[in-house]
Motif scaffolding. Structure first.
Motif, short mmCIF file in Angstrom:
data_model
loop_
_atom_site.label_atom_id
_atom_site.label_comp_id
_atom_site.label_asym_id
_atom_site.label_seq_id
_atom_site.Cartn_x
_atom_site.Cartn_y
_atom_site.Cartn_z
N LEU A 247 0.82 -1.28 0.12
CA LEU A 247 -0.03 0.00 -0.01
C LEU A 247 0.93 1.32 -0.05
CD1 LEU A 247 -2.44 -1.52 2.62
CD2 LEU A 247 -3.34 -0.57 0.13
N ALA A 248 1.96 1.28 0.64
CA ALA A 248 2.79 2.50 0.78
C ALA A 248 3.58 2.52 -0.73
CB ALA A 248 4.01 2.17 1.71
N LEU A 249 3.72 1.32 -1.15
CA LEU A 249 4.19 1.52 -2.70
C LEU A 249 3.22 2.26 -3.65
CD1 LEU A 249 6.26 -1.79 -3.30
CD2 LEU A 249 7.31 0.49 -3.14
N LEU A 250 1.95 1.80 -3.56
CA LEU A 250 1.03 2.47 -4.22
C LEU A 250 0.78 3.85 -3.88
CD1 LEU A 250 -1.40 2.38 -6.34
CD2 LEU A 250 -2.93 1.44 -4.59
N LYS A 251 0.94 4.33 -2.83
CA LYS A 251 0.87 5.70 -2.35
C LYS A 251 1.99 6.47 -3.09
CE LYS A 251 0.67 5.46 2.23
NZ LYS A 251 0.83 5.98 3.57
N ALA A 252 3.14 5.77 -3.01
CA ALA A 252 4.33 6.75 -3.52
C ALA A 252 4.17 6.68 -5.03
CB ALA A 252 5.66 5.89 -2.91
N PHE A 253 3.99 5.55 -5.61
CA PHE A 253 3.75 5.73 -7.19
C PHE A 253 2.71 6.77 -7.59
CE2 PHE A 253 2.27 4.22 -11.32
CZ PHE A 253 3.55 3.87 -11.89
N SER A 254 1.69 6.78 -6.90
CA SER A 254 0.46 7.57 -7.32
C SER A 254 0.91 9.15 -7.22
CB SER A 254 -0.74 7.19 -6.42
OG SER A 254 -1.00 6.04 -6.76
N ALA A 255 1.92 9.52 -6.02
CA ALA A 255 2.12 10.86 -5.95
C ALA A 255 3.35 11.23 -6.55
CB ALA A 255 2.35 10.89 -4.30
N THR A 256 4.30 10.58 -6.92
CA THR A 256 5.63 10.53 -7.42
C THR A 256 5.92 10.28 -8.89
OG1 THR A 256 6.84 8.75 -6.65
CG2 THR A 256 6.63 10.47 -5.13
N ALA A 257 4.84 9.37 -9.50
CA ALA A 257 5.29 9.18 -10.99
C ALA A 257 5.03 10.52 -11.79
CB ALA A 257 4.19 8.18 -11.60
N SER A 258 6.29 10.72 -12.51
CA SER A 258 6.24 12.02 -13.35
C SER A 258 5.66 12.14 -14.46
CB SER A 258 7.83 12.35 -13.78
OG SER A 258 8.17 11.19 -14.45
N ASP A 259 5.20 10.93 -15.10
CA ASP A 259 4.56 10.70 -16.27
C ASP A 259 3.07 10.11 -16.08
OD1 ASP A 259 5.39 8.32 -15.39
OD2 ASP A 259 5.83 7.68 -17.64
N LEU A 260 2.53 10.17 -14.81
CA LEU A 260 1.41 9.97 -14.47
C LEU A 260 0.51 11.20 -14.19
CD1 LEU A 260 -1.01 7.99 -13.53
CD2 LEU A 260 0.03 7.80 -11.02
N GLU A 261 -0.64 11.48 -15.00
CA GLU A 261 -1.23 12.85 -14.64
C GLU A 261 -2.60 12.45 -14.10
OE1 GLU A 261 -1.65 14.82 -18.44
OE2 GLU A 261 0.69 15.16 -18.71
N LEU A 262 -2.73 12.86 -12.79
CA LEU A 262 -4.00 12.53 -12.06
C LEU A 262 -4.69 14.10 -11.80
CD1 LEU A 262 -2.87 10.29 -9.33
CD2 LEU A 262 -4.22 9.64 -10.98
N LYS A 263 -6.04 13.83 -11.99
CA LYS A 263 -6.73 15.08 -11.64
C LYS A 263 -6.42 15.52 -10.08
CE LYS A 263 -10.30 13.99 -14.85
NZ LYS A 263 -11.77 13.70 -15.06
N ARG A 264 -6.86 16.89 -10.01
CA ARG A 264 -6.70 17.43 -8.63
C ARG A 264 -7.45 16.65 -7.54
NH1 ARG A 264 -7.46 23.83 -6.94
NH2 ARG A 264 -6.54 23.72 -4.96
N GLY A 265 -6.38 16.17 -6.66
CA GLY A 265 -7.34 15.51 -5.27
C GLY A 265 -6.98 13.92 -5.46
N GLN A 266 -6.87 13.51 -6.58
CA GLN A 266 -7.05 12.22 -6.96
C GLN A 266 -5.90 11.14 -6.15
OE1 GLN A 266 -7.14 11.95 -11.29
NE2 GLN A 266 -8.69 10.43 -11.04
N ALA A 267 -4.64 11.89 -6.28
CA ALA A 267 -3.68 11.37 -5.50
C ALA A 267 -3.80 11.19 -3.96
CB ALA A 267 -2.07 11.87 -5.87
#
Length: 327
Positions: A247-267
């Motif tokens: 779960l920590a890996l998923l959190k970090a990936f969602s927050a830091t992946a430079s080429d992953l564009e999430l909408k505001r608040g999704q991360a």
């Protein structure tokens, strides 16, 4: 997730032909060489097989972790230079394979969270899942092209070294001292994790729990029933802490992946979903950890030494009482 939904099932020590344990009637140095060669050969076999890539990488990394647990157990019998060199060698091999494995873990965690929390969660996680799927596809070729070949080469070199490794002293005293030091470190990691409650501190405790689990398997012949009970508890605890790390890996990936564009608040929403699951896992982990690490290190180490000595004595007496084979 490693064992989601099944974590309360009883866990038994591996009974495969590649048993990862010492033998009562075998000198520890000989046992170290035998165990190490089997683990390294198993890792190489996995990496050179045509089996599923994710499974092959996972099992190979598990063998490498078992080697590092074995190394920690025999640390008192090696020079500082020899220990540091071997620890670095296996750490580096594990890291070579970790990137692809981390993507597999994130993929598994996304799938599990979507199934556990329903359509809304699946929708929230969908952009990350799609991105991870693409990254995993790209990582296959890279891993097959160069990383596996380099890992195999390093493992084969390690096999040569470990087939003639020497301990000083080459007795159970070395194993006993290494066991006590590792267990003492596990208690310290538990205290640190309780105080800091950070993903990093929990991960360090998880590694200490895995070492203790492996040491209980290695020393199982001292008293099989006792060691298997401790192994089962450590195995279950390592599953919970492993899920926490996923779960920590998923959190970090969602927050830091430079080429992953999430909408505001999704991360942040994904992080909150993960943290709710981590809170549940940690509540159980604290209780089981307190029980597993309740013994004082010197007392537990003394008992293990007594168990090993008496098991050796029983084995000698039983062997002496066996009738000779007819000529």
């Amino acid at each position: 997730m490693r064992n989601a939904g099944r974590a309360m099932l009883p866990v038994r020590v591996n009974q495969s032909p590649m048993a990862y344990r010492f033998k009562i009637d075998e000198p520890p140095q000989k046992g170290v060489r035998r165990i190490a060669v089997r683990q390294i050969d198993g890792a190489v076999k996995r990496l050179t097989s045509d089996a599923d890539r994710a499974v092959a990488v996972h099992e190979s990394r598990r063998a490498i972790k078992r080697m590092r647990s074995l190394l920690r157990l025999i640390r008192p019998g090696l020079s500082r230079k020899a220990y540091a060199a071997e620890n670095t060698a296996f750490r580096d091999i594990g890291r070579m394979l970790s990137q692809a494995r981390d993507l597999d873990v994130v993929h598994e965690t996304l799938t599990w969270l979507g199934q556990r929390h329903g359509a809304d969660a699946a929708s929230l996680l969908a952009p990350v899942a799609g991105h991870v799927a693409q990254r995993r596809t790209q990582s296959f070729a890279v891993l097959e092209a160069d990383v596996v070949a380099e890992a195999i080469q390093r493992l084969e070199a390690a096999r040569v070294r470990w087939s003639r490794i020497k301990l000083s002293p080459g007795t159970f005293a070395t194993l006993g001292e290494g066991f006590e030091a590792a267990y003492r470190g596990g208690r310290a990691c538990l205290r640190e994790a309780c105080v800091k409650t950070s993903d990093e501190a929990i991960h360090e405790w998880r590694k200490a729990v895995q070492r203790h689990r492996d040491h209980m398997q290695l020393l199982r012949p001292a008293w099989p029933e006792y060691c298997e009970a401790r192994y089962a508890a450590a195995k279950l605890l390592s599953v919970w802490l492993g899920d926490d790390h996923d779960l920590a890996l998923l959190k970090a990936f969602s927050a830091t992946a430079s080429d992953l564009e999430l909408k505001r608040g999704q991360a942040r929403a994904i992080a909150k979903l993960c943290e709710a699951e981590q809170e549940r896992l940690r509540a159980a982990a604290w209780a089981l950890g307190a029980r597993l690490f309740a013994d004082e290190p010197d007392g537990l180490a003394r008992r293990m030494a007594i168990y090993w000595a008496t098991a050796s004595h029983i084995a000698r007496e039983m062997a002496a009482g066996e009738p000779e084979e007819a000529g």
